[in-house]
Design a protein around this motif. Structure first.
Motif, PDB file in Angstrom:
ATOM      1  N   VAL A 189       6.915   7.041  -1.035  1.00  0.00           N
ATOM      2  CA  VAL A 189       7.899   7.863  -0.330  1.00  0.00           C
ATOM      3  C   VAL A 189       8.664   7.010   0.669  1.00  0.00           C
ATOM      4  O   VAL A 189       9.891   7.090   0.775  1.00  0.00           O
ATOM      5  CB  VAL A 189       7.220   9.067   0.373  1.00  0.00           C
ATOM      6  CG1 VAL A 189       8.199   9.820   1.248  1.00  0.00           C
ATOM      7  CG2 VAL A 189       6.594   9.991  -0.659  1.00  0.00           C
ATOM      8  N   PHE A 190       7.943   6.164   1.391  1.00  0.00           N
ATOM      9  CA  PHE A 190       8.585   5.254   2.344  1.00  0.00           C
ATOM     10  C   PHE A 190       9.610   4.376   1.628  1.00  0.00           C
ATOM     11  O   PHE A 190      10.733   4.178   2.122  1.00  0.00           O
ATOM     12  CB  PHE A 190       7.530   4.389   3.043  1.00  0.00           C
ATOM     13  CG  PHE A 190       8.130   3.298   3.867  1.00  0.00           C
ATOM     14  CD1 PHE A 190       8.716   3.573   5.096  1.00  0.00           C
ATOM     15  CD2 PHE A 190       8.123   1.984   3.417  1.00  0.00           C
ATOM     16  CE1 PHE A 190       9.287   2.570   5.857  1.00  0.00           C
ATOM     17  CE2 PHE A 190       8.681   0.975   4.168  1.00  0.00           C
ATOM     18  CZ  PHE A 190       9.271   1.262   5.390  1.00  0.00           C
ATOM     19  N   GLU A 191       9.244   3.842   0.476  1.00  0.00           N
ATOM     20  CA  GLU A 191      10.158   2.961  -0.267  1.00  0.00           C
ATOM     21  C   GLU A 191      11.410   3.719  -0.709  1.00  0.00           C
ATOM     22  O   GLU A 191      12.515   3.155  -0.712  1.00  0.00           O
ATOM     23  CB  GLU A 191       9.453   2.335  -1.473  1.00  0.00           C
ATOM     24  CG  GLU A 191       8.342   1.367  -1.108  1.00  0.00           C
ATOM     25  CD  GLU A 191       8.786   0.186  -0.249  1.00  0.00           C
ATOM     26  OE1 GLU A 191       9.968  -0.202  -0.295  1.00  0.00           O
ATOM     27  OE2 GLU A 191       7.930  -0.346   0.490  1.00  0.00           O
ATOM     28  N   LYS A 192      11.273   4.992  -1.057  1.00  0.00           N
ATOM     29  CA  LYS A 192      12.450   5.803  -1.419  1.00  0.00           C
ATOM     30  C   LYS A 192      13.375   5.959  -0.216  1.00  0.00           C
ATOM     31  O   LYS A 192      14.590   5.856  -0.339  1.00  0.00           O
ATOM     32  CB  LYS A 192      12.030   7.172  -1.946  1.00  0.00           C
ATOM     33  CG  LYS A 192      11.421   7.129  -3.315  1.00  0.00           C
ATOM     34  CD  LYS A 192      10.955   8.501  -3.768  1.00  0.00           C
ATOM     35  CE  LYS A 192      10.205   8.393  -5.075  1.00  0.00           C
ATOM     36  NZ  LYS A 192       9.631   9.676  -5.490  1.00  0.00           N
ATOM     37  N   PHE A 193      12.795   6.228   0.952  1.00  0.00           N
ATOM     38  CA  PHE A 193      13.612   6.336   2.165  1.00  0.00           C
ATOM     39  C   PHE A 193      14.308   5.012   2.461  1.00  0.00           C
ATOM     40  O   PHE A 193      15.483   4.973   2.796  1.00  0.00           O
ATOM     41  CB  PHE A 193      12.762   6.724   3.376  1.00  0.00           C
ATOM     42  CG  PHE A 193      12.318   8.152   3.397  1.00  0.00           C
ATOM     43  CD1 PHE A 193      12.931   9.127   2.633  1.00  0.00           C
ATOM     44  CD2 PHE A 193      11.260   8.533   4.197  1.00  0.00           C
ATOM     45  CE1 PHE A 193      12.524  10.443   2.669  1.00  0.00           C
ATOM     46  CE2 PHE A 193      10.837   9.853   4.247  1.00  0.00           C
ATOM     47  CZ  PHE A 193      11.475  10.806   3.472  1.00  0.00           C
ATOM     48  N   THR A 209      12.821   1.535   8.783  1.00  0.00           N
ATOM     49  CA  THR A 209      11.706   0.641   9.068  1.00  0.00           C
ATOM     50  C   THR A 209      10.363   1.361   8.981  1.00  0.00           C
ATOM     51  O   THR A 209      10.312   2.594   8.927  1.00  0.00           O
ATOM     52  CB  THR A 209      11.849   0.046  10.481  1.00  0.00           C
ATOM     53  OG1 THR A 209      11.728   1.110  11.443  1.00  0.00           O
ATOM     54  CG2 THR A 209      13.191  -0.665  10.651  1.00  0.00           C
ATOM     55  N   VAL A 210       9.296   0.582   9.017  1.00  0.00           N
ATOM     56  CA  VAL A 210       7.952   1.152   9.053  1.00  0.00           C
ATOM     57  C   VAL A 210       7.803   2.024  10.297  1.00  0.00           C
ATOM     58  O   VAL A 210       7.201   3.103  10.240  1.00  0.00           O
ATOM     59  CB  VAL A 210       6.878   0.044   9.017  1.00  0.00           C
ATOM     60  CG1 VAL A 210       5.488   0.611   9.268  1.00  0.00           C
ATOM     61  CG2 VAL A 210       6.912  -0.690   7.686  1.00  0.00           C
ATOM     62  N   LEU A 245      -1.355  13.064  18.180  1.00  0.00           N
ATOM     63  CA  LEU A 245      -0.659  13.001  16.896  1.00  0.00           C
ATOM     64  C   LEU A 245      -0.478  11.552  16.472  1.00  0.00           C
ATOM     65  O   LEU A 245      -0.135  10.700  17.293  1.00  0.00           O
ATOM     66  CB  LEU A 245       0.698  13.678  17.011  1.00  0.00           C
ATOM     67  CG  LEU A 245       0.661  15.125  17.513  1.00  0.00           C
ATOM     68  CD1 LEU A 245       2.058  15.600  17.844  1.00  0.00           C
ATOM     69  CD2 LEU A 245      -0.007  16.028  16.488  1.00  0.00           C
ATOM     70  N   LYS A 246      -0.661  11.296  15.196  1.00  0.00           N
ATOM     71  CA  LYS A 246      -0.526   9.939  14.687  1.00  0.00           C
ATOM     72  C   LYS A 246       0.117   9.968  13.312  1.00  0.00           C
ATOM     73  O   LYS A 246      -0.194  10.822  12.486  1.00  0.00           O
ATOM     74  CB  LYS A 246      -1.917   9.288  14.597  1.00  0.00           C
ATOM     75  CG  LYS A 246      -1.916   7.852  14.235  1.00  0.00           C
ATOM     76  CD  LYS A 246      -1.397   7.016  15.378  1.00  0.00           C
ATOM     77  CE  LYS A 246      -1.405   5.559  14.993  1.00  0.00           C
ATOM     78  NZ  LYS A 246      -0.623   4.754  15.881  1.00  0.00           N
ATOM     79  N   GLY A 247       1.024   9.033  13.066  1.00  0.00           N
ATOM     80  CA  GLY A 247       1.648   8.878  11.763  1.00  0.00           C
ATOM     81  C   GLY A 247       1.485   7.454  11.275  1.00  0.00           C
ATOM     82  O   GLY A 247       1.551   6.511  12.067  1.00  0.00           O
ATOM     83  N   ARG A 248       1.271   7.297  10.006  1.00  0.00           N
ATOM     84  CA  ARG A 248       1.127   5.978   9.388  1.00  0.00           C
ATOM     85  C   ARG A 248       1.900   5.956   8.075  1.00  0.00           C
ATOM     86  O   ARG A 248       2.193   6.994   7.499  1.00  0.00           O
ATOM     87  CB  ARG A 248      -0.338   5.689   9.097  1.00  0.00           C
ATOM     88  CG  ARG A 248      -1.163   5.451  10.328  1.00  0.00           C
ATOM     89  CD  ARG A 248      -1.936   4.165  10.142  1.00  0.00           C
ATOM     90  NE  ARG A 248      -2.612   3.765  11.333  1.00  0.00           N
ATOM     91  CZ  ARG A 248      -2.143   2.862  12.192  1.00  0.00           C
ATOM     92  NH1 ARG A 248      -0.997   2.289  11.999  1.00  0.00           N
ATOM     93  NH2 ARG A 248      -2.850   2.520  13.237  1.00  0.00           N
ATOM     94  N   VAL A 249       2.158   4.759   7.597  1.00  0.00           N
ATOM     95  CA  VAL A 249       2.800   4.543   6.304  1.00  0.00           C
ATOM     96  C   VAL A 249       1.847   3.699   5.477  1.00  0.00           C
ATOM     97  O   VAL A 249       1.291   2.711   5.972  1.00  0.00           O
ATOM     98  CB  VAL A 249       4.146   3.803   6.463  1.00  0.00           C
ATOM     99  CG1 VAL A 249       4.711   3.404   5.110  1.00  0.00           C
ATOM    100  CG2 VAL A 249       5.144   4.662   7.223  1.00  0.00           C
ATOM    101  N   GLY A 250       1.635   4.072   4.231  1.00  0.00           N
ATOM    102  CA  GLY A 250       0.775   3.279   3.346  1.00  0.00           C
ATOM    103  C   GLY A 250       0.096   4.150   2.320  1.00  0.00           C
ATOM    104  O   GLY A 250       0.530   5.257   2.022  1.00  0.00           O
ATOM    105  N   GLU A 251      -0.996   3.622   1.788  1.00  0.00           N
ATOM    106  CA  GLU A 251      -1.783   4.380   0.823  1.00  0.00           C
ATOM    107  C   GLU A 251      -2.675   5.337   1.611  1.00  0.00           C
ATOM    108  O   GLU A 251      -3.466   4.896   2.445  1.00  0.00           O
ATOM    109  CB  GLU A 251      -2.595   3.448  -0.059  1.00  0.00           C
ATOM    110  CG  GLU A 251      -1.736   2.526  -0.907  1.00  0.00           C
ATOM    111  CD  GLU A 251      -0.688   3.246  -1.735  1.00  0.00           C
ATOM    112  OE1 GLU A 251      -0.991   4.336  -2.292  1.00  0.00           O
ATOM    113  OE2 GLU A 251       0.438   2.749  -1.824  1.00  0.00           O
ATOM    114  N   PRO A 252      -2.556   6.655   1.376  1.00  0.00           N
ATOM    115  CA  PRO A 252      -3.245   7.638   2.216  1.00  0.00           C
ATOM    116  C   PRO A 252      -4.745   7.423   2.402  1.00  0.00           C
ATOM    117  O   PRO A 252      -5.232   7.438   3.533  1.00  0.00           O
ATOM    118  CB  PRO A 252      -2.943   8.974   1.532  1.00  0.00           C
ATOM    119  CG  PRO A 252      -1.603   8.743   0.907  1.00  0.00           C
ATOM    120  CD  PRO A 252      -1.664   7.318   0.414  1.00  0.00           C
TER     121      PRO A 252
END
Length: 168
Positions: A41-45, A80-81, A108-115
């Motif tokens: 999803v990140f790569e699509k954005f 960006t990440v 609250l926390k958000g991350r990008v990667g493999e869940p």
């Protein structure tokens, strides 16, 4: 120590968030709610942002938070990440606000990667006492065909995991 609750952003209100908050209150520890934006999803954005010329990036429904809607890419700006992590944090915020009466007590926390990898890494970083996750009831065939993040977490976590099942 903390109670870490992982959310997918699709189930609102979240029984997992409610259960995580209950555990955190019972143990008098912090409650952290994490949403992981999957790498694809990140790569699509990122692709949409780099290929845009003054247009907005269209976000999937689960990334419809106020913060996500406010983030408009254009003029070739890079997604960006850090943008992805802010976006994922916004998803966690939306789920918490729709679930808890006192959401301000939740981290609250958000991350990008493999869940699965990111959830387990965050649990380790925070020395989580429990990991709370949601699950969906599926047939054995459905599990075999589509895999299961919940199942992967249950099989690889080295801390107690509370699974809150939904009927969806």
């Amino acid at each position: 120590m903390t109670i870490l609750t992982a959310v997918d952003g699709e189930t609102v209100p979240s029984d997992a968030v409610a259960r995580g908050a209950e555990l955190a209150a019972a143990f008098d520890v912090d409650h952290v709610v994490l949403h992981v934006m999957p790498q694809d999803v990140f790569e699509k954005f990122r692709s949409a942002a780099s290929g845009s010329s003054g247009r907005s990036v269209t976000t999937p429904a689960s990334y419809g938070s106020a913060e996500g809607r406010a983030h408009q890419q254009g003029s070739g700006e890079e997604y960006t990440v850090e943008d992805g992590e802010r976006h994922a944090t916004g998803v966690a915020r939306d789920v918490v606000q729709e679930t808890l009466d006192e959401p301000e007590e939740t981290i609250l926390k958000g991350r990008v990667g493999e869940p699965v990898e990111e959830i387990l890494s965050e649990a380790d970083r925070r020395d989580a006492q429990y990991l709370v996750i949601g699950g969906r009831k599926r047939s054995p065939t459905g599990k075999a065909l589509f895999g299961s993040k919940t199942q992967s977490i249950l099989l690889t976590a080295d801390l107690p995991v509370v699974t809150v099942m939904s009927g969806d």
